[in-house]
Design an enzyme around this catalytic site. Sequence first.
Site, mmCIF file in Angstrom:
data_model
loop_
_atom_site.group_PDB
_atom_site.id
_atom_site.type_symbol
_atom_site.label_atom_id
_atom_site.label_comp_id
_atom_site.label_asym_id
_atom_site.label_seq_id
_atom_site.Cartn_x
_atom_site.Cartn_y
_atom_site.Cartn_z
ATOM 1 N N GLY A 1 -16.004 16.285 -35.467
ATOM 2 C CA GLY A 1 -16.759 15.046 -35.394
ATOM 3 C C GLY A 1 -17.933 15.406 -34.253
ATOM 4 O O GLY A 1 -18.714 14.444 -33.983
ATOM 5 N N ASN B 1 -12.129 16.311 -41.307
ATOM 6 C CA ASN B 1 -13.208 17.225 -41.669
ATOM 7 C C ASN B 1 -13.414 18.472 -41.344
ATOM 8 O O ASN B 1 -13.935 19.416 -41.526
ATOM 9 C CB ASN B 1 -14.345 16.317 -41.240
ATOM 10 N N TYR C 1 -11.237 30.964 -47.952
ATOM 11 C CA TYR C 1 -11.685 29.660 -47.820
ATOM 12 C C TYR C 1 -11.685 29.097 -49.112
ATOM 13 O O TYR C 1 -11.507 27.599 -49.156
ATOM 14 C CB TYR C 1 -13.376 29.892 -47.478
#
Length: 291
Positions: free
Chosen positions: A39, A126, A195
């Site tokens: 964040g 996230n 990934y």
Amino acid sequence: MATQPPLVGLAAALASQPPTRTVFAQFSLVEKVALVTGGGRGIGLEVAAAFAEAGAIVYCLGQSKQPHDDFVAAQEFVAQMPPLAENVKNGRMVYISGDVTDQKQMWKVAENIVATEGRLDICFANAGILRAGADCLEYSAEDFTEIINVNVNSVLYTAQAAGRQMEKLGIPGSIILNAGLAGSISIPKQTWVAYTTSKSAIIQMARPMACELGPKGIRVNTVSLGYIYTKMTKQFLDNQPGLMKEWSSQNPLGRLGRTDESRGVCLWLASDASTFCTGSDIIVDGGHRAW
């Protein structure tokens, strides 16, 4: 049994309730508390600022001990906004440092938020990393493990941390996992086996979590964003001339997304506007997968 929300829309009209505007209120996050990992910058910071703008107290977890200048600017910007309404406190942003790959530390982060604020309603898992990678036949165990640890394990730990507090307090919370374009397709000409594997795992992780936590009133969804132009992707693109143009041509809109274009979908998933949405992967990719 989950508490039924107040009547809105057609149901309110048929019940002859006094006409009031409820459509915008459904997106309000006033008096709600959120945790956003990753964040401090980029998409995480963009979404955190949106949550705060909608009225939430947002704890933004980053890896560095001190917040980046981007965070400070966003924090001050949100703090200077006019009041949402009379006698309603504005949202705010708080920076905290932590290691998302440490399960017990993440559980403690959520516990500390609840000890301070009394609740935890929203989680946006996230945090993630992107590496240039290597040929799939040569990818080292160490590099593969690092990607999986940050991009998959930490997402589980973060979701667990928030979910444990939501369950404990009986809060019908919303857990949002940041998956991505690479979770559903391969990225042309990129050696991203680790990934891509990690992002696909996140999409599948959300489904059983949604099924297990649904009876507790806790929703779990993933967001799959397309190519978004952040400082991280800028560094990657700058090292490969022509790649920006190539990536832009891969969707019908002919461009990369802006970080602010991640705000709406995450706000929707975090708010009461999406109370019947769980176990879903929400695609926001400029039409990339529509060709």
